[in-house]
Scaffold this active site. Structure first.
Site, PDB file in Angstrom:
ATOM      1  CG  ASP B 213      -2.371  10.530  10.215  1.00  0.00           C
ATOM      2  OD1 ASP B 213      -1.588   9.668   9.743  1.00  0.00           O
ATOM      3  OD2 ASP B 213      -3.606  10.382  10.219  1.00  0.00           O
ATOM      4  CE  LYS B 239      -3.011   3.400   6.545  1.00  0.00           C
ATOM      5  NZ  LYS B 239      -4.239   2.734   6.124  1.00  0.00           N
ATOM      6  CB  CYS B 377     -11.769   6.068   9.031  1.00  0.00           C
ATOM      7  SG  CYS B 377     -11.967   4.313   9.338  1.00  0.00           S
TER       8      CYS B 377
END
Lengths: 148, 420
Positions: B213, B239, B377
């Site tokens: 990730d 991002k 998250c």
């Protein structure tokens, strides 16, 4: 410059968030409910001891921001001795106060300190969490209530 | 020509950071009467002019649907879209652009792998290894696929507030039963930078497929998928200065070739009969329907921009600012800082005394400082740290030391405000 901020965090709110009233688990609770704000992970457990249709005693536990904790604390003081119908009416009026900054039908007493929240739309949910949990407890709802 | 539209317009040759800031219109505004200090870059970055202009130009001049078009505008859109794919391949050093799948973001990229590779390859009893610092987007898809396939989730632990992966326990969890090891390059909550190449090498020894990730790393430091050695890599466009709704899944060709498609529809087929269809070749097999053409073109413009600034320079800048912020914040009484003391990425998670993160963020906003507060998250990690939430300041190359100084002053104001 920080008028809005001082309206939001009134001294009463800071005081109740630091020393919440009725911050305890009620052993004699006849109704309980869980409130959850998935945005911040805050949780509240609400305990009601009912005498017929009237809230005889109330307590809460959990973690939260200053607004949610103070709201729960002031709620416990405001609803003690009130009937289910009265609390439902208060719920609507508190919601008006939080979203519009005012409410019709007379003074809400100490709860008026939350009038400044309406300038911070992101924080309305924090103040409403305990109220949602109270309604859920009064309705005997088993599932945790969520602000989302 | 669309080929030119993906090229960099304002060339940022030297790291003149003031000139860089001038390229980001959103940075130049006042919020609640104060100059904006945007410290929410781990959530999304601001966009430079060349990206905004690439989107504008595409919609003004070249807008058409891609691939099957014969007309001029469709040719331009196709050239722009496929050119963007080449740009992405080059950005991450992929073997070829057929290994680059456009998605809506990191989350969709990981869901794609879970639903195709995962469903096709995982069996009851197989293990999926994750780490305790994974974002929900690299956790929930695996929970879903585990429930579907009977595979079991296993976690590599994190060491307390310092937030490093506990590598001493790696052997205990990275067993031959592990079929997939999915982990984050940089933690969005802790700022930890994980040793990707080492983890991949260890995983390969037990025959596990690896997914990285790269949501917090792709636009912050040079990323070379072949040097890292991983099998899949996922990241988001928004991002890294690109448009929202863009993302990338990179995968090794042999794995992608063997995977079944995920979503069905136009563009992902080579032929369709009433009762069966044949799949298109890579990468189109995984891109059903009209893609985010403008977004891909904007993302390519973002990559041009980042490389003109220099990702190695960006990384140095991010790390210096992260370390500077950490040291400055550590001087505050009553602050609790999360994540590694050294070697961190450009973000710092913290708690001020017993002030709730949302109260910190609300007051900071009144000073024009944009932070994030909440569980980021990362709910299981939050529980492990014994907190409900943290506040987080996250930086990018357009942030400055002067902004960090002001931010620390604001933290002092917040402490005064709440009387702690």
């Amino acid at each position: 410059m920080f008028d809005d901020l001082n309206d939001l965090y009134q001294q009463v709110i800071i005081d109740h968030s630091k020393s919440p009233r009725n911050f305890r688990r009620l052993e004699a609770a006849t109704r309980t409910a869980q409130g959850h704000n998935p945005l911040c992970g805050d949780n509240i457990a609400l305990y009601l001891e009912m005498d017929g249709d009237v809230i005889k005693d109330i307590g809460f536990q959990g973690s939260g921001c200053a607004i949610s904790k103070a709201s729960a604390s002031l709620l416990t003081e405001a609803v003690k001795g009130r009937s289910k119908a009265e609390v439902k009416q208060m719920f609507e009026r508190v919601h008006d106060l939080l979203t519009k900054g005012q409410t019709s039908g007379g003074d809400l007493g100490k709860l008026e300190v939350f009038a400044g929240v309406h300038k911070f739309p992101a924080r309305v949910k924090c103040a409403m969490l305990a109220w949602h949990a109270t309604l859920a407890a009064l309705d005997g709802q088993d599932q945790p209530v969520s602000t989302e | 020509m669309i080929a030119e539209t993906a090229q960099l317009k304002s060339k940022v040759s030297a790291p003149a950071w003031d000139a860089v800031r001038a390229d980001f219109p959103a940075l130049h505004q006042t919020v609640n009467g104060h100059p904006l200090i945007y410290f929410d870059n781990a959530a999304t970055s601001q966009k430079p002019l060349p990206v905004i202009e690439a989107l504008d130009r595409y919609y003004r001049q070249d807008n058409a649907n891609v691939h099957r078009g014969i007309h001029e505008l469709s040719n331009r859109a196709t050239t722009g879209y496929e050119g963007a794919r080449e740009r992405v391949a080059n950005f991450i050093h992929a073997a070829g652009s057929q290994e680059v799948i456009f998605t809506r973001g990191t989350t969709e990229s990981i869901n794609l792998v879970a639903n195709t590779w995962g469903v096709a390859n995982l069996k009851p009893g197989d293990r999926i290894l994750l780490t305790e610092m994974e974002h929900h987007s690299n956790l929930v898809p695996w929970q879903l696929v585990a429930a579907k396939t009977g595979a079991k989730l296993v976690y590599l632990p994190v060491t307390g507030d310092e937030g490093l992966l506990n590598l001493r326990q790696l052997d205990a969890v990275l067993t031959p039963g592990v079929k997939l090891f999915a982990f984050t390059h940089i933690s969005n909550t802790l700022g930890t930078v994980n040793p990707v190449a080492e983890l991949v090498e260890r995983a390969r020894k037990v025959g596990a497929v690896t997914l990285v990730d790269a949501a917090q790393s792709a636009g912050h430091l040079p990323v070379d998928v072949r040097a890292l050695g991983c099998d899949f890599l996922a990241f988001s466009g928004h991002k890294i200065c690109g448009p929202t709704g863009t993302g990338v899944l990179w995968g090794r060709q042999e794995l992608l070739d063997a995977m079944p498609p995920w979503q069905g529809g136009g563009d992902m087929i080579s032929s369709v009969d009433f009762f069966e269809s044949h799949w298109n070749t890579l990468p189109h097999k995984f891109e059903a329907g009209t893609p985010h053409i403008a977004g891909a073109i904007g993302l390519a413009a973002a990559m041009d921009y980042l490389d003109a600034v220099g990702r190695d320079r960006i990384w140095r800048h991010d790390q210096e600012l992260g370390a500077y912020a950490y040291e400055s914040m550590a001087r505050l009484k009553g602050i609790r800082l999360f994540g590694p003391k050294v070697g961190r990425a450009g973000l710092v998670s913290f708690l001020l005394d017993d002030v709730h993160a949302h109260d910190v963020v609300t007051v900071a906003d009144q000073f024009g400082v944009a932070l994030r507060g909440g569980h980021h998250c990362n709910q299981p990690l939050m529980r492990k740290l014994g907190v409900a939430s943290t506040a987080r300041a996250s930086f990018y190359f357009y942030n400055t030391r002067a902004e960090v100084d002001r931010f620390v002053e604001v933290l002092r104001e917040i402490q005064r405000f709440f009387g702690v």
